[in-house]
Write a protein that holds these residues in place. Structure first.
Motif, PDB file in Angstrom:
ATOM      1  N   SER A  54       3.299  -5.040  32.706  1.00  0.00           N
ATOM      2  CA  SER A  54       2.447  -3.693  32.914  1.00  0.00           C
ATOM      3  C   SER A  54       2.474  -3.068  33.911  1.00  0.00           C
ATOM      4  O   SER A  54       3.073  -3.432  35.516  1.00  0.00           O
ATOM      5  N   THR A  76       6.080  -6.985  27.013  1.00  0.00           N
ATOM      6  CA  THR A  76       5.548  -8.364  26.447  1.00  0.00           C
ATOM      7  C   THR A  76       7.690  -9.162  26.950  1.00  0.00           C
ATOM      8  O   THR A  76       8.153  -8.522  25.447  1.00  0.00           O
ATOM      9  N   ARG A 125       3.076  -1.494  28.602  1.00  0.00           N
ATOM     10  CA  ARG A 125       2.844  -2.276  28.911  1.00  0.00           C
ATOM     11  C   ARG A 125       4.606  -2.788  28.096  1.00  0.00           C
ATOM     12  O   ARG A 125       5.233  -2.262  27.137  1.00  0.00           O
ATOM     13  N   ASN A 138       3.726 -10.725  30.022  1.00  0.00           N
ATOM     14  CA  ASN A 138       2.908  -9.977  30.352  1.00  0.00           C
ATOM     15  C   ASN A 138       3.633  -9.199  31.434  1.00  0.00           C
ATOM     16  O   ASN A 138       3.887  -9.644  32.372  1.00  0.00           O
TER      17      ASN A 138
END
Lengths: 114, 112
Positions: free
Chosen positions: B24, B74, B72, B22
């Motif tokens: 952000s 991923t 965000r 992840n």
């Protein structure tokens, strides 16, 4: 080996020495960059060059002196460094003014100041 | 000021698992987002570049997504292999500036 070549790969220097790092790119890019990677810290931008002209100095101490004689070569001249300057120094390039193409990095120079 | 955060800082999984890393960022005004891989003591290898107008990019077993509005991204790695062990870095190019802002990376270990 990527299109961005850095020499030397490793360098150990005393605090009173003068040395230079070299970066060469074979990608036809017009922008080149120096980044510093210290232990447990994110990569930090040091300098940006576009078409041989310095366009950004990220508050880097004067003991680091960059030079860009042409769009394919970038140097980082070092003098009177401190032990805390020990780090991995990475060179990168990108098509000048075209940030949508991303960046290409070299393998870095591991610098140790003793 | 743009800040990039990567979670987790370190991840260890057995070989063959699918996994998600992840990233952000605090300011959604970005040009693009780039994922890199870094082996110990080495430089950065670009894995995937996602333009701000795109939602995802794929390369082999890697898939990266981008949700600009929520800040965000991923990185999905399918069928992980020991050779995938490395540090994975996420970086954004912010609008109006010609520089990458990096996260601190996720150190990934794939156990045979």
């Amino acid at each position: 080996e990527t299109g961005v070549t850095q020499t030397p790969r490793h360098l150990v220097m005393g605090m009173t020495n003068k040395k230079s790092l070299k970066c060469e790119q074979h990608l036809g890019h017009n922008a080149m960059y120096w980044y510093k990677q210290s232990a447990k810290k994110p990569l930090e931008l040091m300098f940006v060059y576009n078409f041989k002209e310095q366009t950004e100095n990220n508050s880097v101490p004067s003991r680091f002196s960059p030079e860009c004689p042409n769009s394919s070569h970038l140097f980082l001249h070092l003098h009177t460094l401190q032990p805390e300057d020990s780090a991995l120094y990475l060179c990168a390039s990108s098509p000048g003014g075209r940030v949508d193409y991303g960046y290409t990095f070299g393998s870095g120079t591991r610098l140790t100041v003793v | 000021k743009q800040e990039v955060t990567q979670i987790p800082a370190a991840l260890s999984v057995p070989e063959g698992e699918n996994l998600v890393l992840n990233c952000s960022f605090t300011d959604s005004a970005i040009y693009n987002l780039q994922w890199f891989r870094q082996d110990p003591g080495k430089g950065l290898t670009s894995l995937l570049l996602i333009q701000s107008s795109q939602r995802e990019q794929t390369s082999g077993r890697l898939n990266a997504s981008l949700d600009k509005s929520s800040g965000r991204s991923t990185l999905y790695i399918a069928a992980s292999q020991p050779g995938d062990s490395a540090t994975y870095l996420c970086a954004v190019i912010i609008q109006g500036a010609q520089k990458l802002v990096f996260g601190q990376g996720t150190r990934l270990t794939i156990n045979p």
